[in-house]
Design a protein around this motif. Structure first.
Motif, PDB file in Angstrom:
ATOM      1  N   THR A   1       0.711  -0.863  -0.029  1.00 38.38           N
ATOM      2  CA  THR A   1      -0.154  -0.090   0.120  1.00 38.38           C
ATOM      3  C   THR A   1       0.659   1.163  -0.108  1.00 38.38           C
ATOM      4  O   THR A   1       0.535   2.450  -0.803  1.00 38.38           O
ATOM      5  CB  THR A   1      -0.950  -0.283   0.994  1.00 38.38           C
ATOM      6  OG1 THR A   1      -0.034  -0.544   2.584  1.00 38.38           O
ATOM      7  CG2 THR A   1      -1.400  -0.959   1.360  1.00 38.38           C
TER       8      THR A   1
ATOM      9  N   GLU B   1      -4.518   7.113  11.238  1.00 34.85           N
ATOM     10  CA  GLU B   1      -4.707   5.583  10.613  1.00 34.85           C
ATOM     11  C   GLU B   1      -6.129   4.858  11.872  1.00 34.85           C
ATOM     12  O   GLU B   1      -6.644   4.668  10.709  1.00 34.85           O
ATOM     13  CB  GLU B   1      -3.354   4.665  11.119  1.00 34.85           C
ATOM     14  CG  GLU B   1      -2.327   4.668  10.507  1.00 34.85           C
ATOM     15  CD  GLU B   1      -1.103   3.797  10.921  1.00 34.85           C
ATOM     16  OE1 GLU B   1      -1.299   3.029  11.200  1.00 34.85           O
ATOM     17  OE2 GLU B   1      -0.219   3.943  10.142  1.00 34.85           O
TER      18      GLU B   1
ATOM     19  N   PHE C   1      -6.941  12.421   6.366  1.00 33.13           N
ATOM     20  CA  PHE C   1      -6.734  11.690   4.793  1.00 33.13           C
ATOM     21  C   PHE C   1      -5.076  11.292   5.102  1.00 33.13           C
ATOM     22  O   PHE C   1      -4.283  12.204   5.443  1.00 33.13           O
ATOM     23  CB  PHE C   1      -7.042  11.420   3.842  1.00 33.13           C
ATOM     24  CG  PHE C   1      -6.156  12.266   2.685  1.00 33.13           C
ATOM     25  CD1 PHE C   1      -5.759  11.743   2.303  1.00 33.13           C
ATOM     26  CD2 PHE C   1      -7.393  13.501   3.021  1.00 33.13           C
ATOM     27  CE1 PHE C   1      -4.877  12.992   1.540  1.00 33.13           C
ATOM     28  CE2 PHE C   1      -6.715  14.375   2.372  1.00 33.13           C
ATOM     29  CZ  PHE C   1      -5.783  14.465   1.376  1.00 33.13           C
TER      30      PHE C   1
ATOM     31  N   SER D   1     -10.044   8.497   6.922  1.00 31.98           N
ATOM     32  CA  SER D   1     -10.826   8.090   5.808  1.00 31.98           C
ATOM     33  C   SER D   1      -9.902   7.512   4.309  1.00 31.98           C
ATOM     34  O   SER D   1      -9.088   8.315   4.354  1.00 31.98           O
ATOM     35  CB  SER D   1     -12.191   8.761   5.397  1.00 31.98           C
ATOM     36  OG  SER D   1     -12.105  10.198   5.152  1.00 31.98           O
ATOM     37  N   ASP D   2     -10.391   6.630   3.472  1.00 33.04           N
ATOM     38  CA  ASP D   2      -9.441   6.753   2.130  1.00 33.04           C
ATOM     39  C   ASP D   2      -9.249   7.805   1.361  1.00 33.04           C
ATOM     40  O   ASP D   2      -9.644   8.859   1.687  1.00 33.04           O
ATOM     41  CB  ASP D   2     -10.647   5.763   1.648  1.00 33.04           C
ATOM     42  CG  ASP D   2     -10.539   4.375   2.130  1.00 33.04           C
ATOM     43  OD1 ASP D   2      -9.208   4.050   2.761  1.00 33.04           O
ATOM     44  OD2 ASP D   2     -10.840   3.683   1.607  1.00 33.04           O
ATOM     45  N   MET D   3      -7.715   7.724   1.474  1.00 31.29           N
ATOM     46  CA  MET D   3      -7.008   9.262   0.288  1.00 31.29           C
ATOM     47  C   MET D   3      -8.105   9.309  -0.705  1.00 31.29           C
ATOM     48  O   MET D   3      -8.863  10.646  -1.366  1.00 31.29           O
ATOM     49  CB  MET D   3      -5.610   9.145   0.076  1.00 31.29           C
ATOM     50  CG  MET D   3      -5.413  10.138  -0.838  1.00 31.29           C
ATOM     51  SD  MET D   3      -3.667   9.460  -1.256  1.00 31.29           S
ATOM     52  CE  MET D   3      -3.864   8.829  -2.233  1.00 31.29           C
ATOM     53  N   GLY D   4      -8.599   8.611  -1.798  1.00 36.21           N
ATOM     54  CA  GLY D   4      -9.917   8.224  -2.915  1.00 36.21           C
ATOM     55  C   GLY D   4      -8.554   8.459  -4.184  1.00 36.21           C
ATOM     56  O   GLY D   4      -6.810   8.422  -3.790  1.00 36.21           O
TER      57      GLY D   4
END
Length: 443
Positions: free
Chosen positions: A150, A392, A321, A396-399
Motif C-alpha cells: 500500500t 490511521e 486522510f 478515511s481513504d485518500m481517494g
C-alpha cells in the motif's frame, strides 16, 4: 641410472607446466583490459571480479525549508562516501520557486535525474512522459521487502509507479502550548469545531498575537469539503462538489480571520524574509496549519516545545486522510536511472541515513526503519509517529490521485484566496469564478 633419468624428466615437465600456467594467467589479465575505457578487471583469491565503476553525476531537486536542505545534504554526503563513483549535485528551493524552476527544465527535457514530486503534480508529469516508470527497479535496485504494498502503490499513476512514496503525512494544527495558556486556554478540545477555532482566535487577538498564519487554500478547502462528504476533484474529471455554498462558507471564515487581525495579511506574510521570521516562530502567533512532517522543522527553528492537534470538525475523521508526504521520481530523460534508483533505495532503507532524516518527509514506510528509529527519535519526532498512529484510526481513504491539471487548480485557488484576503473579491464572486475557470481547466 635409469631411475634417476626418469626423475629428472619428471622434474623438467613440472617446471614447464608451472611456466605455462603463469603465461596463461598473464594472458587472462591482459584479456580483461577494456579496450574502450582501459578499465581492468582483476581476480581475487575467490575468483571474484572487482571492476572499476564508471564515474556518474546525478542531479537531485527538492523543495523545502532550511532544515530540510541541511539534512538532505547530509544524507547526500553519506551516500557519496559509500558510493564514491557517484557524485550528486543538489538543486533546492521553496515551494513556489521550485515548480517555477522545474517547468522550463521539463519543457527542455532537462529535468534533474531525481525529482522530489508532489501528489498534486505527479499525474501531470507522468502523463507528459517526463517521469520514468519505476516498476523495473522495484525489487531490484529498490528493496521493498520491508515496505507494504500500500505504501509502494501510493505512487501509482495509470498502470505504472511514477514516484516512490517517501512516507505518510496528515494535516493538523501545530501550536505553542505555553503561548496558548497565556491566552487563558489550557488546552484545545480534541473534538473542537470551527466555532471553537474562531472563539480561541478572538482571545489571541485580544492578547495582541495572531492565532495562526493562514491556511493553504487547496489543502484545507479540500479537507473542509471532505468533512461534508465531497472532495475538490470528482471521479468524472470535474470538480467534486456541486454546492458553491461550501466554497463561500469556508473562505468567508478564512477572510474574516484576516479582516479581524486574527491571521496576518498577505502584505505582512510577503515581507517575511524566511521561516525564521514567521510570527509563530518568534512567539507572536499561536500555531501553524501544516502537514505532520513539518513539525520537527518548526520546533528546531522556534527552539521551544510545540504540540500537534487534530483538525476541527464536525466530520474530522471524514476529512482527514493519510497522504503520501511526497515522492522521489526519476526523470525519463535521465541517463543513469539505475544509479538514481540506488539513491532512492538508500534513502528509504538505510538505517543510518534515516537517523538523519527522522521522518522529515513523512513517517517512513519501511518497518525495519521505523523499528530502528523507535529509540532514536526526538520527542518531536515521536509526537509525529504518535499522531500518524492516531490518524490511521481516525481518517478515511485518500481517494484517487489528483488530476494532471491539479497544479493549475492550485494556482487558481491561491490567486483567488489572495484576492479575497486583500478585499478585492468576495467569497461569493470568487466561488463563481472558481467554478467557471476550474471546470474549464479540468475539461
Amino acid at each position: 641410472m635409469k631411475k634417476w633419468f626418469v626423475l629428472l624428466i619428471g622434474f623438467m615437465l613440472m617446471v614447464m607446466l608451472v611456466a605455462c600456467g603463469d603465461s596463461n594467467d598473464d594472458a587472462a589479465v591482459e584479456a580483461d583490459v577494456d579496450e574502450d575505457n582501459g578499465a581492468v578487471a582483476e581476480t581475487d583469491d575467490d575468483d571474484t571480479a572487482v571492476e572499476e565503476q564508471e564515474d556518474i553525476t546525478l542531479r537531485i531537486a527538492w523543495w523545502g525549508d532550511q532544515p530540510r536542505h541541511e539534512l538532505t545534504n547530509e544524507v547526500i554526503e553519506m551516500f557519496q562516501e559509500q558510493n564514491p563513483h557517484i557524485k550528486i549535485e543538489p538543486e533546492y528551493a521553496g515551494w513556489d520557486d521550485y515548480w517555477q524552476r522545474l517547468a522550463p527544465q521539463a519543457a527542455a527535457n532537462e529535468l534533474p535525474d531525481i525529482i522530489q514530486m508532489d501528489l498534486s503534480r505527479i499525474t501531470q508529469y507522468a502523463d507528459n512522459n517526463q517521469l520514468a516508470d519505476l516498476t523495473p527497479y522495484i525489487g531490484e535496485q529498490i528493496d521493498v521487502s520491508n515496505i507494504a504494498d500500500t505504501i509502494v502503490s501510493g505512487g501509482e499513476v495509470n498502470d505504472g509507479i511514477y514516484g516512490f512514496n517517501l512516507g505518510v503525512n496528515a494535516v493538523g494544527f501545530h501550536y505553542n502550548p505555553a503561548l496558548l495558556e497565556e491566552l487563558g486556554v489550557d488546552e484545545i478540545p480534541e473534538d473542537w469545531t470551527w466555532d471553537d477555532y474562531s472563539e480561541i482566535s478572538e482571545k489571541a487577538a485580544d492578547a495582541g498575537v495572531y492565532f495562526d498564519t493562514g491556511m493553504k487554500a487547496d489543502v484545507f478547502f479540500h479537507y473542509y469539503l471532505r468533512t461534508h462528504g465531497h472532495s475538490l476533484y470528482g471521479a468524472d474529471g470535474g470538480l467534486g462538489y456541486d454546492d458553491d455554498q461550501l466554497f463561500i462558507d469556508f473562505f468567508t471564515m478564512v477572510t474574516d480571520q484576516v479582516e479581524k487581525g486574527l491571521t496576518p495579511t498577505p502584505d505582512y506574510l510577503a515581507q517575511l524574509s524566511g521561516f525564521e521570521d514567521d510570527p509563530v516562530v518568534k512567539g507572536e502567533g499561536v500555531g501553524i496549519w501544516q502537514w505532520s512532517n513539518q513539525f520537527v522543522g518548526l520546533q528546531q527553528v522556534a527552539g521551544v516545545p510545540f504540540n500537534m492537534h487534530p483538525m476541527p470538525g464536525p466530520g474530522a475523521s471524514d476529512g482527514l486522510f493519510l497522504k503520501p508526504s511526497m515522492y522521489f521520481s526519476i526523470a525519463e530523460n535521465s541517463e543513469h536511472k539505475e544509479a538514481a534508483a540506488q539513491f532512492i533505495d538508500f534513502w528509504v532503507n538505510d538505517i543510518e541515513a534515516n537517523k538523519i532524516i527522522l521522518g522529515d518527509r513523512g513517517v517512513p514506510g519501511s518497518s525495519a526503519v521505523k523499528d530502528a528509529l523507535a529509540s532514536e527519535v526526538s520527542e518531536a519526532q515521536a509526537a509525529i509517529f504518535e499522531y500518524i498512529e492516531w490518524a490511521e484510526q481516525n481518517s478515511s481513504d485518500m481517494g484517487p490521485p489528483d488530476p494532471a491539471e491539479a497544479g493549475q487548480i492550485i494556482d487558481l485557488l491561491d490567486n483567488l484566496a489572495e484576492e479575497m484576503a486583500y478585499g478585492q473579491a468576495t467569497p461569493e464572486d470568487a466561488a463563481d469564478r472558481f467554478r467557471q475557470q476550474a471546470e474549464g481547466i479540468l475539461n
